[in-house]
Scaffold this active site. Structure first.
Site, PDB file in Angstrom:
ATOM      1  N   GLU A  94       0.824  -1.210   0.000  1.00 20.40           N
ATOM      2  CA  GLU A  94       0.000   0.000   0.000  1.00 20.40           C
ATOM      3  C   GLU A  94       0.858   1.260   0.000  1.00 20.40           C
ATOM      4  O   GLU A  94       0.610   2.187  -0.774  1.00 20.40           O
ATOM      5  CB  GLU A  94      -0.933   0.014   1.227  1.00 20.40           C
ATOM      6  CG  GLU A  94      -1.885  -1.167   1.290  1.00 20.40           C
ATOM      7  CD  GLU A  94      -1.345  -2.370   2.052  1.00 20.40           C
ATOM      8  OE1 GLU A  94      -2.158  -3.231   2.423  1.00 20.40           O
ATOM      9  OE2 GLU A  94      -0.112  -2.459   2.264  1.00 20.40           O
ATOM     10  N   CYS A 118      -2.146  -3.694   7.224  1.00 19.41           N
ATOM     11  CA  CYS A 118      -1.659  -3.667   8.601  1.00 19.41           C
ATOM     12  C   CYS A 118      -2.145  -2.377   9.272  1.00 19.41           C
ATOM     13  O   CYS A 118      -2.753  -1.518   8.633  1.00 19.41           O
ATOM     14  CB  CYS A 118      -0.129  -3.748   8.626  1.00 19.41           C
ATOM     15  SG  CYS A 118       0.692  -2.240   8.042  1.00 19.41           S
TER      16      CYS A 118
END
Length: 194
Positions: A94, A118
């Site tokens: 990401e 996460c």
């Protein structure tokens, strides 16, 4: 300009692989707007998974991500986890895609990620104002979907079987690397001292 992928081209696995591996800024030379309009959420997710596969083949953590413009469907950024390859402790799929996209208005974009983000990536997603996130694997990891929704991000789950299988294989082959990617080297020391 004539492109290789146009309105006559089907979004095949080979075409999606070419998109995954070509630099983002060069994509307009590969595909025209008519082809881009054919791409569905499943295609963008598969591109993210192909980026995850690229990281895995490089010896890294198999997580990839793609950012698209909500109105044009143009790919604005893409990337994969480079913890191992670049010795970079927080360049997840990401964050790599966000860095590739640069300084843009993320509220007009969707981020496709091959694995549930996460804590850090989920925070960055809502901090940057993404309007939508599509998660490709909540089988191997999940938990931040609720947090992102509470922060106003539309979260959709679109599991890609290839991505789910890839991450499961990686986790069984390299559990220490998986733990390091999620929690850092200190987590490995803690585990070894138990």
């Amino acid at each position: 300009m004539k492109t290789l992928l146009d309105n006559q081209t089907n979004p095949s696995e080979e075409a999606l692989r070419a998109i995954a591996h070509m630099p983002t800024k060069s994509l307009p030379a590969l595909m025209d707007n008519a082809f881009v309009q054919k791409l569905t959420d499943a295609h963008f997710m598969r591109i993210a998974v192909l980026l995850a596969e690229k990281s895995y083949r490089e010896g890294g953590c198999p997580i990839g991500a793609v950012i698209i413009d909500n109105s044009t469907h143009q790919i604005l950024g893409k990337g994969h986890n480079t913890l191992v390859q670049e010795n970079h402790p927080y360049n997840h799929g990401e964050t790599s895609a966000i860095r590739d996209a640069g300084r843009i208005d993320f509220s007009r974009t969707t981020l496709f990620t091959s694995l549930s983000p996460c804590d850090i990536c989920a925070t960055l997603i809502w901090m940057r104002g993404f309007s939508r996130v599509v998660v490709g694997d909540v089988t191997n990891a999940s938990g931040n979907e609720t947090v992102m929704r509470e922060k106003g991000v539309q979260v959709d789950v679109l599991e890609d079987t290839m991505g789910v299988a890839l991450y499961a294989r990686y986790r069984s082959e390299k559990p220490e690397l998986d733990l390091e990617d999620w929690q850092g080297l200190s987590a490995l020391k803690t585990k070894q001292n138990k």
